[in-house]
Design an enzyme around this catalytic site. Structure first.
Site, PDB file in Angstrom:
ATOM      1  N   CYS B  90       0.835  -1.201   0.000  1.00  6.08           N
ATOM      2  CA  CYS B  90       0.000   0.000   0.000  1.00  6.08           C
ATOM      3  C   CYS B  90       0.873   1.256   0.000  1.00  6.08           C
ATOM      4  CB  CYS B  90      -0.983  -0.033   1.173  1.00  6.08           C
ATOM      5  SG  CYS B  90      -2.312   1.160   0.984  1.00  6.08           S
ATOM      6  N   HIS B 216      -3.764  -5.156   0.671  1.00  6.15           N
ATOM      7  CA  HIS B 216      -3.199  -5.649   1.935  1.00  6.15           C
ATOM      8  C   HIS B 216      -3.521  -7.127   2.163  1.00  6.15           C
ATOM      9  CE1 HIS B 216      -2.449  -1.607   3.778  1.00  6.15           C
ATOM     10  NE2 HIS B 216      -3.472  -1.238   3.041  1.00  6.15           N
ATOM     11  N   GLU B 218      -2.217  -8.813   4.498  1.00  4.27           N
ATOM     12  CA  GLU B 218      -2.150  -9.021   5.954  1.00  4.27           C
ATOM     13  C   GLU B 218      -3.482  -8.722   6.632  1.00  4.27           C
ATOM     14  OE1 GLU B 218      -1.017  -6.488   4.365  1.00  4.27           O
ATOM     15  OE2 GLU B 218      -1.182  -4.633   5.512  1.00  4.27           O
TER      16      GLU B 218
END
Lengths: 780, 264
Positions: B90, B216, B218
């Site tokens: 990002c 993302h 994660e």
């Protein structure tokens, strides 16, 4: 006693433009025995404002239940704290704060909404907590009105700009559109934090803190936000719009991002050294307000040197330094031995001065034992007042009248419904299309997709995927919690008291619909001008309603906010808007689920009892019903229904659930299908078994309108093999649970042969706000 | 802890995804640590670097532009040039583009491609899938990743639209810099939600040791975060619900690469 000094004080007050009444100014002059300084008058102006002192509301707020086994810290500080649960031998709490930023958001919507988040986030932070979520209840005017469109766009942009930058996920909220908000938007914010019980920091000077340092942290003080507290407590006047803009603060979320992280590092250092300190955010009333409240709460005094405050402009007048509401500032009270550590963390490790010009942490004063607040500027004392007098505020018992609510007799209600839904069948799917396109039902995706709902990586159910967002705040732990919001202005306009009860029920129902146990409530009470007895009466009635519902459901209030004077100069008051947030805990995240239909062949159950009460409902507007009847409350029945849903989640019976709210049961089922990735639809075929009322003469009465009735209840998708067990569970709790159909493997809604493709219904539901706010897309 | 490769998660003023990124790095067995912008000298002792999401330096000028010139980037750029692995997610991806490390076809700190404001002009947070769209030899930073791997993630950004001159876009595609594209959960390509050129979700440099990815992984790296059936399947099983899965695979491949490089 009238003296010349009192008259001089009043004249000074009028010259300075403070909102204090003449009587209030005389009281101050009398207490001081002299004409107050400008700084003092502004300090009292802020502290005695409605915003800070709750002077009209306090006596009524006492009625709310605020205690219970789930409360770790009750009402009284910047935020309340409810028990989340135990993990690895520690008790964790969820910090809950609620704030309104209505007036600023009407005047400068982007900054107003942004600073709304900024302020409430500090309230959570200063409890020693990590800020882990926000949720925004929003009430906009009609989008047909050009200025309302501007406000509605800018408010969402402001929330997005601030919340996204600080990295706090937006986990929910709600949006209603109503003409009563044309001149007064409501922007409420709930903020949530995570803290271990043993690490809670209080908003007071600790015992034995005389001689400690008062440290101001954050943005350089400027002229922005001067007079904000008293501005929030005035009626908005078109002509003053330009002048009022100066009273709105300027947000700096990027600096806040760094201040938050630096503060977390300070928390860690404090834990290491085992220190008890004081910490509080600067909000209404600025530096003087904050440090005075810290010291008053600790029973000590303060001496502050205003020239030590970092300022953005040279030669700011002392009253602006002392009272101005420049954003992104916090105040610590720490022992001098800790001060170097504190300053090093903010100024070096997190290098505030490099992040924003003039931003820093600096010692600005000392704690004294005088119980007085003394502020000096360039060797001149500009403020010297008794702390208790300053912060004790004033109280008013405002006269109020509560208008009786007239409800039509049952026969009239039957006629009303049957005129719109003739017995013998009607085009339910056609009605559903109209309901799905309603401004208060249609998809909110294009709003919440502008907010980051998943930053921090703790989101289990993001906004829009269920009635309540769910967070798993402690990495590795199964403990989770949900946040729900209730507060329907269409109900508020009819009956503020019942609307308040229904707001509590809605917020509780939302967290229940993801399997959570409600443990704490927070309210934001948005009303009109309290000096008008009918408006004050609506407020009083709503507080009574909140109190009754919270007691009946045994969920305490842990924080709240009051916003009065939501009235424009044209006399337009907002619909009485008691807005309620509910935090519910989920002991194990494995037992929660999104509201999306999961698989074909499941049973669809409706829990709860619909009533012949269509007042304020979406279908009433869509189908032209004239009734004003709101549902009667059956708290015991509702609580049992909640228990059944929760048990259903825990035992794996319930695969998905929604509460029955705007648009009723059929809307809830359609929305559950919209969320399905697997293209699951619903066939409603046991419709005879559903919604048969026994009328006063013992006859059966039913009507298709019941599919759109709004009542305390739930729709549940239940695992086909557990359907019988679920029905039995409901029966054991005395809860009416009717199986109305089943889920199917094709993306279609089929009501007794009336069919519509889910994609077609979804496009109707998606369109209205997507067209206004821009692109949205469904789950991938 | 036994000596192993150490991974720095670099925090800029305005970073907001450092905690979940560090969590993902540690979940795949790497020794991860946060390193702040005020401590560039600390970066020398790390073997690999992750630049997480956020809004470094307020995204002034262009997203990532100021951060790319921060002193804390000097050791990161040096490490990248020395062949160490550098991952940007990002805002981290934006910083790598602004630093000229991806696609890496021009001089340092003179970007040839940038992540520009979304076509909508607004921040948007939507769940997406991304698909590996280069051959495996192009991404040594993702050791052991399978051809056409599909990774779930959240595209949560305001500036994720790849923009570059036409000849640069042609080069990116031709020379295997287009590491990830957007796709549906079955791997079928879809239009980028942000209007990115080439439907680009991620860029890799020439040597395959620097990877920039906009969405993302994660944030969809544990079962309880999934929006698909996998979560329903885990209902009632606490360990399975809390287990890393989905987007965490992206970090597993990164860890494999870092470990292999470290022991080599």
């Amino acid at each position: 006693m009238m003296t010349a000094a009192h008259d001089d004080a009043v004249a000074l007050g009028r010259t300075l433009g403070v909102a204090l009444s003449d009587d209030e100014i005389r009281r101050i002059a009398e207490h001081l025995g002299r004409v107050p300084s400008a700084t003092e008058l502004f300090a009292f102006d802020a502290q005695w404002s409605e915003h800070c002192s709750y002077k009209s509301s306090r006596e009524h707020l006492k009625k709310l239940p605020t205690e219970g086994p789930t409360v770790l810290l009750g009402v009284g500080e910047d935020a309340g704290i409810v028990r989340l649960g135990e993990w690895q031998g520690e008790t964790y709490g969820i910090v809950v704060a609620h704030e309104s930023h209505n007036h600023p958001s009407q005047v400068v919507p982007f900054e107003g909404a942004a600073t709304g988040i900024g302020g409430i986030v500090r309230d959570v932070l200063c409890m020693g907590a990590e800020v882990i979520g926000v949720a925004d209840p929003l009430r906009f005017g009609r989008l047909e009105n050009e200025h309302c469109r501007y406000v509605a766009q800018q408010v969402v942009d402001g929330i997005a700009a601030y919340g996204n930058a600080i990295g706090v996920p937006n986990v929910g909220g709600d949006v209603f559109f109503d003409s009563s908000f044309d001149d007064n938007v409501l922007v409420n914010v709930v903020a949530l934090g995570l803290v271990k019980e043993k690490d809670i920091i209080h908003s007071r000077a600790p015992e034995g803190s005389v001689g400690w340092d008062i440290v101001l942290v954050g943005k350089a003080t400027d002229r922005s936000g001067f007079g904000g507290a008293s501005f929030s407590s005035l009626t908005l006047d078109e002509d003053d719009a330009e002048a009022n803009k100066g009273a709105v603060q300027v947000p700096d979320p990027f600096l806040k991002n760094v201040i938050m992280r630096a503060s977390y590092a300070v928390f860690a250092a404090l834990r290491e050294q085992g220190l008890t300190v004081g910490f509080k955010d600067l909000g209404a009333g600025g530096l003087a307000g904050c440090s005075a409240e810290l010291c008053a709460a600790g029973g000590v005094g303060a001496e502050v040197e205003l020239e030590r405050v970092s300022t953005a402009q040279r030669d700011l007048p002392p009253e602006v330094i002392a009272i101005g509401e420049t954003q992104e500032r916090l105040c610590w009270i720490v022992p001098p031995s800790f001060t170097p550590t504190l300053l090093a963390l903010y100024n070096e490790m997190y290098s505030l001065p490099r992040v924003a010009r003039g931003a820093c942490a600096a010692v600005i004063g000392k704690v004294t034992d005088t119980r007085r607040y003394v502020a000096r500027y360039r060797n001149e004392t500009v403020m010297d007042v008794d702390l208790e007098f300053l912060t004790g505020g004033v109280r008013y018992s405002r006269p109020y009248t509560i208008a009786p609510v007239e409800i039509e007799p049952r026969d009239a209600r039957v006629r009303d419904v049957e005129a719109a839904f003739p017995p013998g069948g009607s085009d339910l799917i056609g009605r559903l299309r109209a309901v799905l396109a309603h401004r208060d039902v249609c998809s909110r995706a294009s709003i919440y997709q502008r907010y980051d709902g998943v930053v921090r990586g703790c989101t289990a159910i993001p906004p829009g995927y269920a009635d309540a967002g769910v967070l798993v705040p402690i990495p590795g732990a199964p403990l989770a919690f949900a946040v729900g919001i209730g507060g329907n202005p269409r109900y508020g306009a009819i009956d503020p008291r019942r609307a308040a009860e229904l707001a509590v029920v809605e917020a509780v129902a939302q967290v229940t619909a993801v399997g959570a146990l409600p443990v704490g409530l927070t309210d934001c009470l948005n009303f009109g001008d309290p000096t008008i007895p009918e408006q004050m009466g609506a407020f009083v009635a709503a507080v009574e309603g909140l109190s009754e519902a919270a007691r009946a459901l045994d969920v305490p209030f842990v924080s709240g906010n009051v916003s009065l004077y939501n009235r424009s100069s044209s006399g337009n008051h907002v619909a009485p808007s008691p807005i309620v947030g509910c935090v519910g805990t989920i002991a194990d995240v494995t037992h929660t689920a999104s509201a999306a239909l999961k698989r074909a062949g499941s049973a669809l159950f409706v829990l709860g009892v619909p009533q012949l009460a269509y007042g304020g409902t979406v279908i009433a507007e869509v189908a032209g019903l004239s009734t004003r009847a709101l549902p009667q409350m059956d708290y015991e029945g509702f609580a049992e229904a909640c228990a059944v849903v929760r048990a259903g989640f825990e035992r794996g019976f319930v695969l998905a659930s929604r509460d029955v709210s705007d648009g009723g049961v059929l809307t809830a089922i359609a929305e559950m299908a919209f969320g399905s990735l697997a293209g699951i639809g619903a066939e409603l075929n046991h419709t005879d078994a559903f919604f048969v009322e026994i009328d006063a003469r013992g006859r059966n009465w039913t009507n298709n309108a019941v599919w759109f009735a709004e009542f305390p209840g739930f729709v549940c998708e239940v695992d086909a093999e557990r359907a019988a067990a679920f029905a039995e569970l409901a029966a054991k709790h005395g809860v009416r649970a009717r199986e109305v159909g089943e889920t199917i493997g094709r993306a279609e809604l089929d009501y007794n042969g009336q069919r519509a493709p889910i994609a077609e219904l979804r496009s109707i539901w998606d369109a209205p706000l997507r067209d206004f706010y821009g692109a949205s897309s469904g789950p991938s | 802890m036994a000596a192993g490769p150490r991974v720095a998660v670099v925090v800029f003023p305005g970073t907001n995804s450092e905690d979940e990124t560090l969590r993902a790095v540690r979940a795949v067995g790497l020794q991860g640590e946060l390193v702040h912008w005020s401590q560039p000298e600390a970066l020398a002792r790390f073997d690999a670097f992750v630049l997480p999401g956020g809004f470094a330096y307020e995204d002034r000028i262009r997203a990532g532009a100021v951060a790319a010139h921060d002193a804390v980037m000097d050791p990161v750029i040096e490490a990248a040039q020395a062949g160490k692995f550098v991952l940007g997610i990002c805002n981290g991806a934006q910083i790598l583009a602004e630093a000229g490390l991806v696609p890496g076809t021009g001089p340092l700190r003179l970007p040839t491609a940038a992540f520009a404001p979304n076509a909508s002009g607004r921040f948007q947070s939507v769940h997406v899938h991304v698909k590996l769209s280069v051959t495996l030899d192009r991404v040594p930073i993702l050791g052991g990743i399978e051809d056409g791997a599909v990774i779930p993630a959240w595209a949560s950004h305001g500036d994720g639209r790849l923009a570059a001159p036409a000849d640069e876009l042609a080069r990116i595609e031709r020379d295997g810099h287009l590491a990830f594209i957007y796709c549906d959960r079955h791997g079928n390509p879809v239009s980028a939600p942000n209007g990115a050129a080439l439907d680009c979700a991620g860029l890799v440099n020439r040597d395959g040791n620097v990877l920039a990815i906009m969405p993302h992984p994660e944030r969809d790296g544990w079962t309880f975060q999934h929006l698909d059936d996998s979560r329903d399947v885990a209902r009632g099983d606490t360990a399975a619900t809390l287990a890393p899965s989905g987007g965490i695979r992206f970090f597993e491949h990164f860890a494999q690469a870092v470990r292999e490089r470290f022991s080599a």
